[in-house]
Design an enzyme around this catalytic site. Structure first.
Site, PDB file in Angstrom:
ATOM      1  N   THR A   1     -62.661  43.000  47.504  1.00 48.32           N
ATOM      2  CA  THR A   1     -63.879  42.442  47.440  1.00 48.32           C
ATOM      3  C   THR A   1     -64.500  42.555  47.645  1.00 48.32           C
ATOM      4  OG1 THR A   1     -62.435  40.530  46.960  1.00 48.32           O
ATOM      5  CG2 THR A   1     -64.749  40.219  47.630  1.00 48.32           C
TER       6      THR A   1
ATOM      7  N   SER B   1     -56.439  45.270  47.821  1.00 56.62           N
ATOM      8  CA  SER B   1     -55.243  44.783  48.497  1.00 56.62           C
ATOM      9  C   SER B   1     -53.577  44.014  48.776  1.00 56.62           C
ATOM     10  CB  SER B   1     -55.912  44.120  49.753  1.00 56.62           C
ATOM     11  OG  SER B   1     -55.535  43.204  50.011  1.00 56.62           O
TER      12      SER B   1
ATOM     13  N   ASP C   1     -56.616  40.289  50.837  1.00 58.05           N
ATOM     14  CA  ASP C   1     -55.241  39.674  50.592  1.00 58.05           C
ATOM     15  C   ASP C   1     -54.406  40.153  51.585  1.00 58.05           C
ATOM     16  OD1 ASP C   1     -55.685  39.111  46.890  1.00 58.05           O
ATOM     17  OD2 ASP C   1     -56.336  38.090  48.820  1.00 58.05           O
TER      18      ASP C   1
ATOM     19  N   LYS D   1     -54.735  35.611  56.706  1.00 54.53           N
ATOM     20  CA  LYS D   1     -55.898  34.219  56.023  1.00 54.53           C
ATOM     21  C   LYS D   1     -55.092  32.922  56.139  1.00 54.53           C
ATOM     22  CE  LYS D   1     -57.461  35.489  52.210  1.00 54.53           C
ATOM     23  NZ  LYS D   1     -57.854  36.028  50.213  1.00 54.53           N
TER      24      LYS D   1
HETATM   25  N1  DAS Z   1     -57.907  41.128  45.589  1.00 56.45           N
HETATM   26  C1  DAS Z   1     -58.419  40.626  47.168  1.00 56.45           C
HETATM   27  C2  DAS Z   1     -57.814  42.211  47.458  1.00 56.45           C
HETATM   28  O1  DAS Z   1     -58.738  42.493  46.916  1.00 56.45           O
HETATM   29  C3  DAS Z   1     -60.181  40.465  46.808  1.00 56.45           C
HETATM   30  C4  DAS Z   1     -60.216  40.247  48.050  1.00 56.45           C
HETATM   31  O2  DAS Z   1     -60.124  39.393  48.479  1.00 56.45           O
HETATM   32  O3  DAS Z   1     -60.095  40.930  48.678  1.00 56.45           O
HETATM   33  O4  DAS Z   1     -57.025  41.638  48.805  1.00 56.45           O
END
Ligand code: DAS
Length: 363
Positions: free
Chosen positions: A46, A93, A127, A199
């Site tokens: 993100t 991720s 993630d 997280k």
């Molecule tokens: N989909 C999530 C990731 O790439 C986006 C984020 O929160 O960074 O881990």
């Protein structure tokens, strides 16, 4: 410059500059003659994401903005460090793999072995950030700072958290106090240890927490402030060497719940897994629907680790199961996703369950 990068630079720089003014940033604070050399390895996520407009904070696209645009969006970085950027991956991720981890760890170790590299920042999706952080905590062979950073809002969003997170990560990676602390996560003005952080919220910028053991410090006014550090082995004091590894032993996680059945477990065993982490209910409790199959897996030579889906606390050896008799291992306080990482690396060294159990008490 693409529209995305223009939006990125436009969207974040003024907000970030304003926030720096508030934090008492003084360009003179950094002695330009002695700036640390920091390499930023960008992997996607993100923090490199873009949304349709500045109010898009979900449903955006991760892994779009390149490392140079991320650095350019935070011009203050260049006043606190000599920064080089490398785009090692460009993925969300949730798609991170063992192969990515091996490549990243090898690149980090190669860079940190260079005398002209003082520290590393890794931009990463949130993630699986805690997993990559822990994998590096066990495989980086240096005391130099390695700091992981992500964002919960895309770079195009109002009050994007990426720029200030990246700035803080670079300051932390360039600080003497950060040496020897293991891999750290710098987000939301907090400094967390790779082993214990997780997280905890799907969307809040405060999502990374260490619920019971706590953060190890704060980032405030352009400097780290430490209050504690992990007592467990990590980085230069870890025994794992991935420099000659092209793959990791197959280890998967089975999630425990009421009405559990062994189908998934037996599929993993049938696929040739070398280890299984059971994310059990409670204190590693084994329901009647799974216990016989875990015992059978162990008899086939699969190393079985009892972890817990609860998220905090010690999974006690010989508590909810007779581990001595069943030849199982317990994960101590490691959550299932981190217990898997330690088991994979442990299996590169040994399949002796007593030695592996010792590793869960040392790392
Ligand atoms: N989909 C999530 C990731 O790439 C986006 C984020 O929160 O960074 O881990």
């Amino acid at each position: 410059m693409t529209k995305i990068e223009l939006m990125t630079r436009f969207a974040v720089a003024p907000v970030f500059a304003l926030s720096l003014a508030w934090s008492g940033y003084t360009a003179e604070a950094a002695d330009a003659g002695h700036l640390p050399n920091i390499t930023i390895l960008a992997t996607g996520g993100t923090i490199a994401g873009t949304g349709a407009n500045s109010t898009t904070t979900v449903g955006y696209t991760a892994a779009k903005v390149g490392v140079e645009a991320l650095i350019d969006a935070v011009p203050e970085i260049k006043k606190v460090a000599n920064v080089k950027g490398e785009q090692i991956f460009q993925i969300a991720s949730e798609s991170m793999t063992n192969d990515h981890w091996l490549k990243l760890a090898k690149r980090v170790n190669t860079l940190l072995a260079q005398p002209d590299v003082d520290g590393i920042v890794i931009t990463h999706g949130t993630d699986t950030l805690e997993e990559t952080a822990y994998f590096l905590d066990l495989t980086v062979k240096s005391e130099k700072p390695v700091v992981m950073v992500g964002a919960m809002r895309p770079s195009t969003a109002i009050s994007a958290d990426g720029p200030v997170n990246i700035y803080n990560a670079v300051v932390l990676a360039g600080s003497k106090e950060a040496e020897g602390k293991g891999v750290m996560i710098a987000m939301n003005d907090e400094i967390s240890a790779a082993r214990d952080v997780t997280k905890t919220n799907t969307s809040l910028t405060s999502t990374f927490r260490t619920p019971e053991l706590g953060v190890i410090g704060y980032m405030q006014n352009n400097a780290p402030h430490f209050y504690r550090e992990s007592l467990r082995r990590h980085t230069a004091n870890a025994e794992f060497d991935v420099s000659n590894l092209d793959k990791l032993p197959a280890v998967d996680i089975v999630y425990g719940y009421a009405n559990i059945n062994p189908i998934a477990l037996n599929a993993f065993i049938g696929a040739g897994d070398k280890g299984i982490v059971y994310a059990a209910v409670g204190d590693g409790s084994l329901g009647a629907g799974i216990k016989p199959d875990l015992i059978e897996a162990r008899k086939k030579g699969v190393v079985v680790v009892r972890s817990s889906r609860v998220g905090n606390g010690i999974v006690a050896r010989n508590g909810e199961a007779n581990d001595d008799e069943l030849d199982f291992v317990v994960s101590d306080t490691l959550n299932p996703q981190k217990a898997r990482i330690l088991l994979m690396l442990a299996l590169t060294k040994t399949d002796d369950t007593k030695a592996i159990q010792t590793m869960y008490y040392e790392y």
